[in-house]
Design a protein around this motif. Sequence first.
Motif, PDB file in Angstrom:
ATOM      1  N   ASP A 167     -31.053  21.675  21.353  1.00  0.00           N
ATOM      2  CA  ASP A 167     -31.906  20.882  22.240  1.00  0.00           C
ATOM      3  C   ASP A 167     -32.318  19.533  21.655  1.00  0.00           C
ATOM      4  O   ASP A 167     -33.165  18.843  22.223  1.00  0.00           O
ATOM      5  CB  ASP A 167     -33.169  21.689  22.590  1.00  0.00           C
ATOM      6  CG  ASP A 167     -32.849  22.968  23.343  1.00  0.00           C
ATOM      7  OD1 ASP A 167     -31.859  22.949  24.109  1.00  0.00           O
ATOM      8  OD2 ASP A 167     -33.560  23.968  23.170  1.00  0.00           O
ATOM      9  N   GLY A 168     -31.771  19.154  20.511  1.00  0.00           N
ATOM     10  CA  GLY A 168     -32.131  17.869  19.931  1.00  0.00           C
ATOM     11  C   GLY A 168     -31.621  16.708  20.771  1.00  0.00           C
ATOM     12  O   GLY A 168     -30.717  16.859  21.609  1.00  0.00           O
ATOM     13  N   THR A 169     -32.193  15.545  20.538  1.00  0.00           N
ATOM     14  CA  THR A 169     -31.809  14.358  21.321  1.00  0.00           C
ATOM     15  C   THR A 169     -30.935  13.391  20.533  1.00  0.00           C
ATOM     16  O   THR A 169     -30.492  12.379  21.074  1.00  0.00           O
ATOM     17  CB  THR A 169     -33.068  13.615  21.793  1.00  0.00           C
ATOM     18  OG1 THR A 169     -33.844  13.229  20.647  1.00  0.00           O
ATOM     19  CG2 THR A 169     -33.909  14.503  22.711  1.00  0.00           C
ATOM     20  N   ASN A 170     -30.697  13.688  19.241  1.00  0.00           N
ATOM     21  CA  ASN A 170     -29.886  12.771  18.431  1.00  0.00           C
ATOM     22  C   ASN A 170     -29.084  13.560  17.396  1.00  0.00           C
ATOM     23  O   ASN A 170     -29.105  13.258  16.206  1.00  0.00           O
ATOM     24  CB  ASN A 170     -30.782  11.734  17.748  1.00  0.00           C
ATOM     25  CG  ASN A 170     -29.989  10.592  17.140  1.00  0.00           C
ATOM     26  OD1 ASN A 170     -28.878  10.290  17.570  1.00  0.00           O
ATOM     27  ND2 ASN A 170     -30.547   9.967  16.110  1.00  0.00           N
ATOM     28  N   ASP A 171     -28.381  14.576  17.871  1.00  0.00           N
ATOM     29  CA  ASP A 171     -27.580  15.407  16.976  1.00  0.00           C
ATOM     30  C   ASP A 171     -26.243  14.721  16.690  1.00  0.00           C
ATOM     31  O   ASP A 171     -25.582  14.205  17.599  1.00  0.00           O
ATOM     32  CB  ASP A 171     -27.325  16.769  17.611  1.00  0.00           C
ATOM     33  CG  ASP A 171     -28.626  17.536  17.844  1.00  0.00           C
ATOM     34  OD1 ASP A 171     -29.467  17.551  16.926  1.00  0.00           O
ATOM     35  OD2 ASP A 171     -28.795  18.091  18.940  1.00  0.00           O
ATOM     36  N   GLU A 172     -25.822  14.759  15.432  1.00  0.00           N
ATOM     37  CA  GLU A 172     -24.603  14.086  15.016  1.00  0.00           C
ATOM     38  C   GLU A 172     -23.712  15.037  14.223  1.00  0.00           C
ATOM     39  O   GLU A 172     -24.179  15.751  13.333  1.00  0.00           O
ATOM     40  CB  GLU A 172     -24.927  12.862  14.164  1.00  0.00           C
ATOM     41  CG  GLU A 172     -23.701  12.054  13.745  1.00  0.00           C
ATOM     42  CD  GLU A 172     -24.073  10.807  12.967  1.00  0.00           C
ATOM     43  OE1 GLU A 172     -23.194   9.942  12.789  1.00  0.00           O
ATOM     44  OE2 GLU A 172     -25.228  10.693  12.515  1.00  0.00           O
ATOM     45  N   LEU A 173     -22.417  15.038  14.563  1.00  0.00           N
ATOM     46  CA  LEU A 173     -21.422  15.836  13.861  1.00  0.00           C
ATOM     47  C   LEU A 173     -20.414  14.890  13.219  1.00  0.00           C
ATOM     48  O   LEU A 173     -19.802  14.062  13.907  1.00  0.00           O
ATOM     49  CB  LEU A 173     -20.717  16.778  14.837  1.00  0.00           C
ATOM     50  CG  LEU A 173     -19.510  17.554  14.312  1.00  0.00           C
ATOM     51  CD1 LEU A 173     -19.915  18.518  13.196  1.00  0.00           C
ATOM     52  CD2 LEU A 173     -18.820  18.309  15.456  1.00  0.00           C
TER      53      LEU A 173
END
Length: 399
Positions: A51-57
């Motif tokens: 549910d995060g708004t700035n998740d990065e892979l």
Amino acid sequence: ARYSAADTELTINLGAGSDLVEVGQETGTAGDTAQKTLSQLFGKINFEGGDGTNDELVIENTADNVGGSGLLSQSNLTGFGMADGVTGGIGFGSFESVIVALGSGNDSLQVSGTSSPIDVELGDGDDLLEIVGYFGDFEADLNVSGTTQGDSTAVTGQDDTLSIAFPTATFLTLGSETLDIGGVVGQINYEQFTSIDAQLSAGADTVVIDDIGAALTLDTGGGADTVTAHEFSFPSIVHLGDDSAADTFTLVGTSTDLTVTGNAAGIDTLTIDQTDVTNPVTRGRLDDSSSGVVTGVTDGAVTFDDFAQFNLLLGSGNDQFALDAGLGLAGTNLFIDGGVSDDVIDIIELSDVTAVSGGDGDDTVNLFIDGMPTDGQFTDLGLTIETLAIQNSASTIST
């Protein structure tokens, strides 16, 4: 994540918060930058951004200097030394950003869709990136670089190719850094490629070329295709398909050499449209030295072949143009419109049906005749001009 065991599948849900996931086993450094490999992923590993708004892979295979191949979909990356099929690779979802960075080998990557913005950095080496599959699966932007993102002006000496094939009729707009596909949410942004290969469908495609950021090879495939090109910054080739449909290519300008081919069995039309140009053409020429070659009109030469109709629409300057169309242009009807100006058009040789319209202004055609005119020699020539001058001074035959 650096390792996954064979014949296992691990799923990690990151939950709330802005999370960063880095995938790849570090093997060393290049300068201050860690070099990583994906070859230690023997099983399947899945990441859910939550549910995060700035998740990065961030997925890195930067340590690979040999080169490999892989497939990147909306939710999965396979290949590059990882286990194959449903039992291997990296699954992902609900990320706001995905970065895939490859190494210095000659890599090949197919991309079949995006569900969140994806950056692909091909790294060093001569790489191939192919856009494949159903374009409706591109639901977010795809940003691809032949080296690393933000390296658009560097001279790398590499030979990187962006390839795209269209299974159905489409509306495609090419820019110097972008590919826009009609009806598709995601945009393809590109940089640091030396060539772009585009194969269109068997249907009626429409293409607008605003400019290109690499040498373009475009095949419009079957169907009655329409191409409008405003600028080419790199030498390019456009082929209007191997069918008998009526294709049209309209060229507004090119800064470099361009080759355009139609189909001898079709009724294709090539138009060079300079109607909005105010600077005069001073040394324009059409000859058949290599099929048809137009020089002195656009900044680059235009070579063409296998068109049923060629149209040249000049601008508002006082233009000077020479027509020297021999047997190499037999089968192509020619039309020249002088536009709104006082033009001088020299006709040195004719190959087929030719029409010259001076347009508004005081226009002159110089018709050069070597030797004795023959009966019916100019029946295929139509003129709408103010002045016709017969130039026969080079003839050694007395009349």
